[in-house]
Design a protein around this motif. Structure first.
Motif: not given
Length: 603
Positions: A334-341
């Protein structure tokens, strides 16, 4: 007055296929080949351009690059490819310059735009799974909804496929063989149902909103999109579709999309899909394991990803392990992307490494729900079974109840009197490959017999599942030739030919479909006082039975995890499931529930 419903007339489609060299002289060759047939030049058509690659040493079959398309004007469209596309795309230049490239054009008097679009999409779905197709171009996914003759599409496509198979059997193998492959089942070209389509639209809208907004959300963490659903509800198909479209979307930046999965067998499948579709052309790590992604993206100066898609997110680790030095893989992502699906099913959490309690799961769902980012899939897409059968299997594992087995003309659910009967049935089905839906039948078992990966027992033989005098090796132990071993690197466990003589566990079969599954329910699953009771002391799955530190306290969640193990194994079979239970009381309860109609070997 009673409303009348129009009935679509049955149309007999007899497609013609013309094959010509793919070069600047194509039009003259096509006119000569088809005798100027208006079905080719005046009607919508579907075309397949194939380029035979240079022969590889020891290769039994040639390798191909394939492009699939449809058009209302084959002459104009091919000129565009030869004259325009070759100037801006290297793949089209290679096709034009290759002496081995051919074009197959399919036409019929009943072809219309919607129909040819659907044929194009279905051809891509099938050709993606053909072993000797190395690369498949035209990555558009564009399945149609209702149109004239849409109700007859399966029969029409079968006719198109057979016509192409007559011309090029090396490119168009039997449909039933393709339909059993792991790539086919995870293909991004499957037509989505209404719920999946609605969910996909919502996800794309949310991704567009987040990526167009420079501010991060949820306290410096990514926006979470939560795809929920139990086994077989189409989560993987939706995720694969999203992955393909997002990589090719103008929404995302260069190398901005990654698909992550912790499951070794599923990783093989996604890597194959990415490679065949060219999704890994500029990013070798477009499909990888979460630990690798985290370690690479935590390095100084590495930009966050635009979108991370996580299949089987219930397999993410919730404490440090091996090369992973963090405490929670999802929190790190969650800290390494803008959106996590994420795709998540709490009933498929199988080990203490992955454990989340209900409070943690509920929090994750709430984070997504705050912005309307929860997509719940409920329709059963894997199993060709009545709702009553699906409910029976759910009640057996989750509610721990053994009810009478319901009648079901679609799904073969049988209880065997011996494990040998289960194996004989699975073996017979495997020998009927090519006769739908027989192929891809395998044995499975709960992890109740000892198995040590990459080590042999003291007698130097194999780790076995043993019931009385009957036994069969655990997965990945049957010896194979060096040539087959090389071939197996690109195949999931269930697709490897020697595995018909092995028994798979959740670690090899989770996330995959079988047409038929034979399941040995081991001694960790018992039946006492009218209910199923899980016995951790009888399990050899230490990853499920060991204690776990959670929120500062030692806990044991073995019974919950063994329940999930049974749930995963019960839901692998698309067309049928054969069960034998080692526990005598459970076996008696299952035979009683089966009655006369659901005993294997009886009519």
């Amino acid at each position: 007055m009673e409303e009348t419903k129009s009935i679509e007339p049955l149309i007999e489609v007899k497609p013609i296929v013309d094959v010509v060299p793919y070069n600047v002289d194509y039009e003259e060759a096509l006119a000569k080949k088809s005798n100027g047939d208006e079905l080719i030049f005046e009607y919508p058509t579907v075309y397949v351009i194939s380029d035979k690659q240079a022969e590889q040493k020891q290769a039994k079959v040639p390798q191909f690059t394939v492009y699939v398309g449809e058009t209302s004007n084959i002459g104009k469209r091919t000129r565009q490819h030869l004259d325009g596309d070759t100037k801006v795309r290297e793949d089209w230049k290679k096709l034009k310059d290759s002496p081995n490239a051919e074009m197959m054009v399919v036409g019929d008097q009943y072809f219309n735009k919607s129909l040819t679009l659907d044929i194009e999409n279905r051809l891509m779905m099938y050709l993606l799974s053909v072993d000797n197709i190395r690369h498949l171009n035209n990555r558009r996914t564009n399945p149609q909804r209702k149109y004239f003759m849409s109700d007859q599409f399966d029969e029409i496509f079968a006719g198109v496929w057979d016509a192409l198979r007559d011309k090029k059997p090396e490119l168009f193998p039997a449909q039933t063989d393709i339909e059993s492959s792991a790539i086919f089942k995870a293909s991004p070209f499957h037509a989505l149902n209404a719920t999946q389509l609605e969910g996909k639209s919502e996800i794309f809208n949310r991704v567009a909103h987040v990526l167009s907004n420079t501010k991060k959300v949820d306290n410096q963490e990514a926006a979470v999109i939560f795809i929920a659903g139990q086994a077989g509800t189409g989560k993987t198909v939706l995720l694969s579709n999203l992955f393909n479209d997002l990589v090719n979307s103008e929404l995302t930046s260069h190398k901005g999309v990654n698909l992550l999965v912790n499951h070794d067998q599923q990783l093989i499948v996604y890597k194959q899909i990415a490679n065949k579709l060219g999704l890994d052309r500029d990013n070798n790590d477009v499909v990888c394991k979460p630990t690798h992604f985290i370690n690479e993206h935590q390095k100084p100066g590495v930009k966050p990803a635009d979108v991370i898609l996580v299949d089987e997110a219930h397999l993410l680790w919730t404490h440090g392990k091996q090369a992973y030095r963090g405490q929670n893989q999802l929190q790190d992502l969650l800290k390494l992307a803008k959106v996590v699906i994420i795709v998540f099913d709490k009933y498929q959490i199988l080990t203490t490494d992955e454990y989340l309690d209900n409070a943690a799961i509920n929090h994750l769902e709430k984070v997504a729900s705050r912005t309307g980012n929860t997509i719940t899939l409920k329709d059963q897409e894997r199993m060709v079974a009545n709702p009553a059968t699906i409910d029976w299997l759910h009640n057996l594992a989750i509610n721990q109840e053994v009810a009478p087995i319901p009648a079901d003309e679609q799904y073969e659910l049988k209880v065997a009197r011996t494990p040998a009967e289960v194996y004989q049935r699975i073996k017979a089905l495997d020998q009927n490959k090519g006769q739908a839906p027989a192929s891809l039948a395998r044995m499975l078992a709960t992890f109740d017999w000892k198995y040590v990966d990459k080590k042999k027992p003291k007698d130097g033989k194999t780790w076995n599942v043993t019931v009385g005098d009957w036994q069969l090796p655990w997965n990945l132990q049957v010896p194979v030739s060096s040539k087959q071993k090389k071939r197996n690197k690109t195949l999931a466990w269930a697709e490897q030919p020697q595995t018909i003589d092995e028994i798979g566990s959740t670690y090899t079969i989770q996330g995959f479909d079988l047409n038929y599954a034979g399941l040995i329910i081991g001694p960790s699953v018992t039946y006492r006082d009218g209910r199923i009771v899980f016995d951790p002391s009888a399990s050899m799955n230490k990853r499920a039975t060991n204690n776990r530190t959670w929120k500062g306290q030692k806990i044991n969640v073995a019974k919950e995890l063994l329940r999930n193990e049974l749930n995963v194994l019960l839901t692998r079979g698309v067309h049928g499931l054969y069960i034998y239970a080692v526990d005598q009381q459970l076996q008696h309860a299952l035979l009683t529930a089966a009655g006369h109609e659901h005993i294997l070997g009886e009519v």
